[in-house]
Design a protein around this motif. Structure first.
Motif, PDB file in Angstrom:
ATOM      1  N   ASN A  66       2.229  29.864   0.478  1.00  0.00           N
ATOM      2  CA  ASN A  66       3.232  30.913   0.272  1.00  0.00           C
ATOM      3  C   ASN A  66       4.044  30.750  -1.010  1.00  0.00           C
ATOM      4  OD1 ASN A  66       2.310  31.519   2.788  1.00  0.00           O
ATOM      5  ND2 ASN A  66       4.310  32.212   3.524  1.00  0.00           N
ATOM      6  N   LEU A  67       3.335  30.576  -2.118  1.00  0.00           N
ATOM      7  CA  LEU A  67       4.014  30.551  -3.418  1.00  0.00           C
ATOM      8  C   LEU A  67       4.081  31.977  -3.956  1.00  0.00           C
ATOM      9  CD1 LEU A  67       2.192  27.436  -4.895  1.00  0.00           C
ATOM     10  CD2 LEU A  67       4.478  27.537  -3.898  1.00  0.00           C
ATOM     11  N   VAL A  68       5.081  32.247  -4.791  1.00  0.00           N
ATOM     12  CA  VAL A  68       5.166  33.560  -5.425  1.00  0.00           C
ATOM     13  C   VAL A  68       4.213  33.548  -6.620  1.00  0.00           C
ATOM     14  CG1 VAL A  68       6.676  35.224  -6.565  1.00  0.00           C
ATOM     15  CG2 VAL A  68       7.540  33.839  -4.677  1.00  0.00           C
TER      16      VAL A  68
ATOM     17  N   ARG B 281       8.930  22.369  -3.575  1.00  0.00           N
ATOM     18  CA  ARG B 281       9.883  23.455  -3.330  1.00  0.00           C
ATOM     19  C   ARG B 281      10.743  23.147  -2.105  1.00  0.00           C
ATOM     20  NH1 ARG B 281       7.468  29.303  -2.087  1.00  0.00           N
ATOM     21  NH2 ARG B 281       6.807  28.190  -0.222  1.00  0.00           N
TER      22      ARG B 281
ATOM     23  N   GLY C 185       8.581  37.347   3.405  1.00  0.00           N
ATOM     24  CA  GLY C 185       8.653  36.286   4.408  1.00  0.00           C
ATOM     25  C   GLY C 185       9.027  34.956   3.774  1.00  0.00           C
ATOM     26  N   THR C 186       8.392  34.643   2.636  1.00  0.00           N
ATOM     27  CA  THR C 186       8.678  33.390   1.945  1.00  0.00           C
ATOM     28  C   THR C 186      10.146  33.322   1.538  1.00  0.00           C
ATOM     29  OG1 THR C 186       6.448  33.472   1.069  1.00  0.00           O
ATOM     30  CG2 THR C 186       7.954  31.920   0.031  1.00  0.00           C
ATOM     31  N   LEU C 187      10.620  34.428   0.932  1.00  0.00           N
ATOM     32  CA  LEU C 187      12.010  34.446   0.489  1.00  0.00           C
ATOM     33  C   LEU C 187      12.964  34.273   1.663  1.00  0.00           C
ATOM     34  CD1 LEU C 187      11.839  37.278  -2.189  1.00  0.00           C
ATOM     35  CD2 LEU C 187      12.247  34.858  -2.593  1.00  0.00           C
TER      36      LEU C 187
ATOM     37  N   MET D 264      13.772  30.520  12.087  1.00  0.00           N
ATOM     38  CA  MET D 264      12.970  31.693  11.711  1.00  0.00           C
ATOM     39  C   MET D 264      12.857  32.669  12.866  1.00  0.00           C
ATOM     40  SD  MET D 264      11.537  31.266   8.577  1.00  0.00           S
ATOM     41  CE  MET D 264       9.813  31.729   8.490  1.00  0.00           C
TER      42      MET D 264
ATOM     43  N   PHE E  46       3.998  25.648   4.345  1.00  0.00           N
ATOM     44  CA  PHE E  46       3.090  26.482   5.129  1.00  0.00           C
ATOM     45  C   PHE E  46       1.638  26.137   4.855  1.00  0.00           C
ATOM     46  CE2 PHE E  46       6.910  29.046   4.316  1.00  0.00           C
ATOM     47  CZ  PHE E  46       7.327  29.255   5.633  1.00  0.00           C
TER      48      PHE E  46
ATOM     49  N   LEU F 134      13.312  28.996  -7.849  1.00  0.00           N
ATOM     50  CA  LEU F 134      13.641  30.119  -6.974  1.00  0.00           C
ATOM     51  C   LEU F 134      14.287  29.619  -5.686  1.00  0.00           C
ATOM     52  CD1 LEU F 134      13.206  33.209  -6.213  1.00  0.00           C
ATOM     53  CD2 LEU F 134      11.089  32.461  -5.152  1.00  0.00           C
TER      54      LEU F 134
ATOM     55  N   LEU G  86       6.209  36.629   8.322  1.00  0.00           N
ATOM     56  CA  LEU G  86       5.267  35.722   7.643  1.00  0.00           C
ATOM     57  C   LEU G  86       3.838  35.948   8.134  1.00  0.00           C
ATOM     58  CD1 LEU G  86       7.017  32.300   7.168  1.00  0.00           C
ATOM     59  CD2 LEU G  86       5.833  33.637   5.446  1.00  0.00           C
TER      60      LEU G  86
ATOM     61  N   SER H 131       4.255  39.106   2.573  1.00  0.00           N
ATOM     62  CA  SER H 131       4.305  37.649   2.702  1.00  0.00           C
ATOM     63  C   SER H 131       5.345  37.064   1.752  1.00  0.00           C
ATOM     64  CB  SER H 131       2.937  37.037   2.441  1.00  0.00           C
ATOM     65  OG  SER H 131       2.670  37.020   1.072  1.00  0.00           O
ATOM     66  N   GLN H 132       5.541  37.748   0.614  1.00  0.00           N
ATOM     67  CA  GLN H 132       6.569  37.262  -0.320  1.00  0.00           C
ATOM     68  C   GLN H 132       7.962  37.438   0.278  1.00  0.00           C
ATOM     69  OE1 GLN H 132       6.105  38.650  -4.369  1.00  0.00           O
ATOM     70  NE2 GLN H 132       8.239  38.173  -4.772  1.00  0.00           N
TER      71      GLN H 132
END
Lengths: 233, 515
Positions: free
Chosen positions: A95-97, A151, B300-302, A56, A91, A108, B396, B297-298
């Motif tokens: 951090n779910l959509v 996930r 970042g998640t992706l 990251m 996390f 996903l 993130l 944040s989405q």
């Protein structure tokens, strides 16, 4: 050579005229299939180590190797590939959509993977077989964290990186999440690395690293990890 | 949605303004072609002879020729006197064709029938069945024959009845038509059968005016320079063919004012669109920036899941483009219809309008669409780029607040006296430069528009003042017929110290009031 190796890893941020060493010569090695805990106070550099290991973030200097791949030398495109196939993240805030259901959130993640596990199967494994069609907002914190674990493991990665996975959960729920992570580690043989400031969690780990001021200050190997049920904090 | 809306609005305005002038010209051209509007009206000091007509017909580019009798007379209607313009032909005119609005067309047998042109400006409203009686003074014409002057009757009948009302392609504007009788303003325009007009000894029916059309007129859009250019050549040939005045369409009050007014929209169309496109781009930009920020944040998640930057950006590009295309799909039909119709109807307060014809400027639509799509794409990519440039680790995290900074104003002596709230506000102005700039630009733009509007109002007012106090410094013009120019009556009027003669032109004397 170990499964995971960090050698003299340094990450420096420049803030105006000041240089801040978030990681200041970190050395650590972890064997395959180990349940590993990195512990330390806020600002010790734990998250930096996790980010560097998870592709990251890049290092300023030093060497990061996972399963023979030199991550510290990868460019942005290779890092994306690496995150896609080799790493699963969990996390603190899940951090779910929000506008995808539990199942869709897992789908996903696996959509772009080479050898993923079946999303439904994975959700059953984490105990959410009957909540697949729920949106994150309809699930409790512990259930959401289970979705995010599902996930991460459905991608069938080599390592599972967990940043304060129990940080937003209460005691009981936190313990059941930890139990799940330990179960995944033991049953699938995946390497799990947990980052926490909670000293109590070190008792359940195979290997423990203590960090402070960007440096690893101690390493311990636990031959008889305490079962999760007996932990108290 | 905001993007779709602003693009729809901007592009609709742009397209609407661009096609309005062509729409107006096209609609009138269709009407002119259908009613066979004359390209020229020929007038002469004396009546046109058969040879004259043959010579006119002989000019190469001439298509149709219509000789007619036209004369301004005073008539009595319901006990009052009015100025009436008379046209007479032996059959329904094939040039400047009339379109019947009410009542009946002439039968071209009954001498007492007339059709009145629908009124405009301050003309009298003709009513079916109204009777007009030519006044005694207007009944005779003085002609010179064998070196002597004779007074001969102008009409065979002096009483007319309005059978119908009609529109004419040469009379449709909001300006008063002028004449050289009475108060100088035409009150009725009538078309009659030629049998109402008296035979003049040795001449027969008098031809006082000839309407002419040119061969290729229909190939050109009326009210354009292309047409003007074409007609100039024909005009020269007609001038060379005989001893008469050749009056082209621009001497027709309705046509001339329309050609001036139709281009006004086109002028506006060149300035406003730039403004609209700038606003649309700005709105699209801030909308997408906000969207990307909200999805931080989405994103970042992706990224942590291993999605590439371009895969994530494509979602926003898809969103931006679909909004843009939706906007365009709305804009094109709206722009082609609503705005031109609104403008067209506004022209209805100045002109008697024919049927409306739409035009579509495909080049303009193409350019608009291409510019909008490219702009949206660019704006989306710029908005995404900064977020995608960050490392997945930092994206993130919530965006770090912009660092506070010292500003130049702090060096002013009264800085220390300001309350903390004001200090924070002042520093924020320079901390968030984009917001600051957008606010300043928005206020500047609106302010400029308002001031431009008021400026326009002022300059129009100034023009009125200049026109009537500086340029038109006379008080009266006196129209004089040639036999009256040297009369005792006129010189008496001019010498009684009430008015002073300023200038004498052919047919008119301009005077100022000495008081």
């Amino acid at each position: 050579m170990s499964f995971i190796e960090l050698k003299k890893v340094r990450k420096t941020y420049i803030m105006g005229d000041n240089k801040i060493h978030a990681a200041d010569g970190v050395n650590l090695s972890i064997e395959k299939g180990e349940f590993c805990v990195v512990v330390g106070p806020s600002g010790a550099g734990k998250t930096t180590v996790l980010n560097v290991l998870g592709g990251m973030d890049t290092v300023t200097s030093g060497r990061v190797v996972l399963d023979g791949k030199v991550i510290s030398k990868m460019n942005a495109k290779q890092l994306t590939e690496y995150r896609r196939h080799d790493v699963g993240f969990v996390f603190q805030f899940y951090n779910l959509v929000q506008n995808l259901t539990a199942l869709e959130n897992v789908e996903l993640a696996v959509e772009i993977c080479k050898k993923p596990l079946d999303p439904k199967e994975t959700l059953r494994l984490v105990g959410l077989g009957d909540r697949m069609k729920n949106f994150p907002a309809q699930l409790s914190g512990g259930e959401q964290q289970r979705v995010s674990i599902a996930r991460a493991i459905a991608k069938n990665p080599k390592i599972l990186l967990c940043d304060e996975p129990t940080g937003a959960l209460d005691f009981t729920t936190g313990k059941s999440v930890l139990a799940l992570l330990q179960k995944v580690c033991r049953e699938t043989g995946k390497t799990v690395i947990i980052i926490t400031h909670n000293q109590e969690l070190t008792k359940m780990a195979d290997r423990v690293f203590g960090m402070r001021n960007g440096k690893v200050i101690y390493e311990a190997v636990n031959d008889n990890p305490t079962p999760v049920e007996e932990l108290v904090w | 949605m905001a993007i779709a809306g602003i693009i729809a609005l901007g592009v609709a305005f742009l397209i609407g303004l661009t096609v309005s002038t062509p729409d107006i010209k096209k609609s009138f051209t269709e009407y002119f072609i259908q009613s066979n509007l004359a390209d020229f009206s020929l007038r002469s000091e004396s009546a046109f002879s058969e040879e004259d007509l043959e010579r006119i017909n002989g000019v190469d580019e001439v298509e149709d020729v219509l000789p007619l009798f036209s004369y301004d007379v005073t008539c009595e209607v319901k006990g009052k006197e009015y100025n009436v313009r008379f046209y007479a032909t032996d059959e329904a005119p094939n040039i400047n064709k009339l379109t019947l609005e009410s009542g009946e067309m002439l039968d071209y047998e009954t001498a007492s029938q007339v059709v009145a042109i629908t009124p405009f400006a301050s003309m009298e409203v003709p009513e079916l069945g109204d009777k007009l009686v030519v006044t005694e003074d207007s009944r005779n014409l003085t002609v010179e024959m064998f070196g002597r002057e004779f007074s001969v009757p102008l009409f065979d009948t002096y009483e007319f009845e309005i059978m119908g009302t009609a529109t004419s392609p040469s009379y449709y504007s909001f300006f008063d038509e002028t004449c050289l009788i009475g108060d100088g303003k035409v009150d009725y325009i009538l078309f009659a059968d030629l049998s109402a007009i008296a035979d003049i000894p040795t001449i027969g029916k008098m031809t006082t005016e000839v309407w002419v059309t040119a061969e290729d007129t229909a190939k050109y859009t009326a009210l354009t320079q292309d047409y003007d250019k074409y007609i100039r050549g024909v005009e020269e040939d007609l001038n060379d063919a005989g001893d008469w005045y050749v009056l082209n369409r621009k001497t027709n009050l309705s046509y001339y004012s329309l050609s001036m007014n139709a281009d006004k929209v086109a002028n506006v169309a060149t300035v406003f669109p730039i403004f609209f496109i700038a606003v649309a781009a700005l709105v699209a930009f801030s909308t997408i920036v906000r969207m990307v920020d909200e999805d931080r944040s989405q994103i970042g998640t992706l990224r942590s899941l291993g999605y590439s930057g371009s895969a994530i950006a494509s979602k926003y590009i898809f969103y931006g483009l679909s909004a843009c295309i939706l906007g365009l799909l709305l804009a094109v039909p709206l722009g082609l219809t609503i705005l031109p119709i609104v403008i067209w109807n506004a022209y209805g307060s100045m002109y008697t309008l024919p049927a409306f014809h739409f035009t579509a400027d495909f080049a303009m639509i193409g350019i608009c669409s291409a510019v909008s799509i490219v702009a949206t794409l660019l704006v989306t990519i710029i908005a995404c780029a900064s977020s995608l440039k960050e490392t997945p680790a930092s994206i993130l995290q919530p965006r770090a607040p912009k660092p506070g900074k010292r500003i130049l104003l702090e060096r002013l002596p009264f800085w220390g006296l300001l309350p903390f709230k004001h200090k924070a506000s002042l520093r924020n102005v320079f901390r968030f430069k984009r917001n600051f700039l957008m606010t300043v630009l928005a206020v500047a733009g609106c302010g400029a528009l308002i001031i431009a509007g008021m400026g326009m109002l002022n300059s129009v007012a100034a023009v009125t003042d200049l026109q009537f106090n500086e340029i038109y410094s006379y008080d009266l013009t006196i129209g004089v017929s040639s036999d009256y120019a040297e009369s005792a009556e006129l010189s008496e009027f001019l010498s009684d110290k009430k008015y002073m003669e300023v200038r004498k032109e052919r047919g008119s004397i301009i005077v100022v009031n000495l008081n």
